[in-house]
Design a protein around this motif. Structure first.
Motif, PDB file in Angstrom:
ATOM      1  N   ASP A 110     -15.147  -8.371   3.202  1.00 10.95           N
ATOM      2  CA  ASP A 110     -14.302  -9.240   2.377  1.00 10.95           C
ATOM      3  C   ASP A 110     -14.723 -10.706   2.500  1.00 10.95           C
ATOM      4  O   ASP A 110     -14.696 -11.455   1.508  1.00 10.95           O
ATOM      5  N   HIS A 123      -6.129  -6.965   0.961  1.00 10.74           N
ATOM      6  CA  HIS A 123      -6.740  -6.162   2.029  1.00 10.74           C
ATOM      7  C   HIS A 123      -6.284  -6.684   3.386  1.00 10.74           C
ATOM      8  O   HIS A 123      -5.925  -5.909   4.279  1.00 10.74           O
ATOM      9  N   TYR A 129      -3.987  -3.968   5.283  1.00  7.56           N
ATOM     10  CA  TYR A 129      -4.714  -3.209   6.290  1.00  7.56           C
ATOM     11  C   TYR A 129      -4.699  -3.850   7.669  1.00  7.56           C
ATOM     12  O   TYR A 129      -4.877  -3.159   8.673  1.00  7.56           O
TER      13      TYR A 129
END
Length: 283
Positions: free
Chosen positions: A74, A255, A259
């Motif tokens: 990312d 994300h 997560y």
């Protein structure tokens, strides 16, 4: 399949002009400030998550190994577009050479594809952890974990290499890209050449990544499909730009929240890291 009406306009482009997030100066500055803030937050949050996982022995498990790799991807994914956009704004220009444009497109596609394939690997890991609990640690030893990370990197680079090679054979009717970076779809729409193969591969890429963790991935790949399945004869619209901003800036931040920051064990490790406690036990 699209061709130029006037073949004399089919020229070699040595430099592109990135039109940015908006044609209105005030709106451009607001959106740039927002995107820069999101970028800094994503990078800082993901770096802290990686450090916490590395330093806390309790997080040395397959799930957190995949999470740390997702955080790294990312950071790389967002770093292919945001720094260049910020530099262009600060320096007062919006141009990018054709070589730099291809390089940016290559890494953007590579990191985006690797991100998507890694999400599939994470889904497989969670499936094993739930359905094969007793033999999970036997199955997910060092070698399978390494393969599930290496394969996304290699396959994503191969996908990106094919797109980049095909792009080098295209000619363009204009050097003005209606985006804030060298987006594959935007470049295809500006081409004077036969782009049937490029479009087919772009749509296959969009289809191939439409699975994994549904709540985030549906947003990520839904916006990608919206961009890549627009008619090839149309120019990028504000809707295309909004969709692009979503999957390049908003989804990586989600994300991080879904997560990492919602994970209780990782939150505890982050708290210890920020307090300066020594997480790693001596050997």
């Amino acid at each position: 399949m699209r061709y130029c009406l006037d073949l004399d306009n089919q020229t070699r482009v040595f430099e592109f002009i990135l039109l940015g997030l908006s044609e209105q100066r005030l709106k451009q500055q607001v959106l740039l400030g927002l995107s820069s803030s999101l970028y800094l937050f994503e990078c800082l949050g993901n770096l802290l998550a990686i450090l916490a996982i590395l330093l806390d022995p309790h997080l040395h498990s397959p799930m957190y190994f995949f999470l740390s790799n997702l955080s790294l991807l990312d950071i790389c994914f967002t770093s292919t577009t945001n720094p260049k956009m910020l530099v262009n704004h600060l320096c007062g220009h919006s141009t990018i050479s054709s070589e730099a444009c291809l390089i940016q497109m290559y890494f953007f596609v590579a990191f985006g594809a690797a991100d998507s394939i890694l999400l599939l690997a994470m889904a497989y890991d969670r499936y094993l952890a739930i359905c094969c609990l007793l033999c999970y640690m036997t199955i997910m030893n060092v070698l399978p974990c390494a393969l599930l990370v290496v394969v996304p990197w290699i396959s994503a680079n191969l996908i990106s290499m094919v797109h980049t090679i095909l792009m080098t054979h295209l000619s363009f009717r204009t050097d003005r890209i209606p985006q804030f970076f060298c987006d594959l779809n935007a470049l295809i729409k500006l081409s004077c050449s036969n782009t049937q193969l490029n479009e087919m591969l772009g749509k296959r890429k969009a289809f191939s990544t439409c699975s994994s963790h549904f709540c985030v991935v549906s947003l990520f790949h839904g916006t990608i499909i919206g961009v890549y399945f627009n008619p090839a004869s149309t120019h990028a619209t504000q809707r295309d730009l909004a969709a692009t901003v979503t999957y390049t800036m908003v989804t990586p931040m989600l994300h991080l929240f879904i997560y990492s920051l919602r994970n209780r064990d990782l939150k505890e490790a982050l708290k210890k890291l920020l307090k300066g406690n020594h997480l790693a036990k001596p050997f």
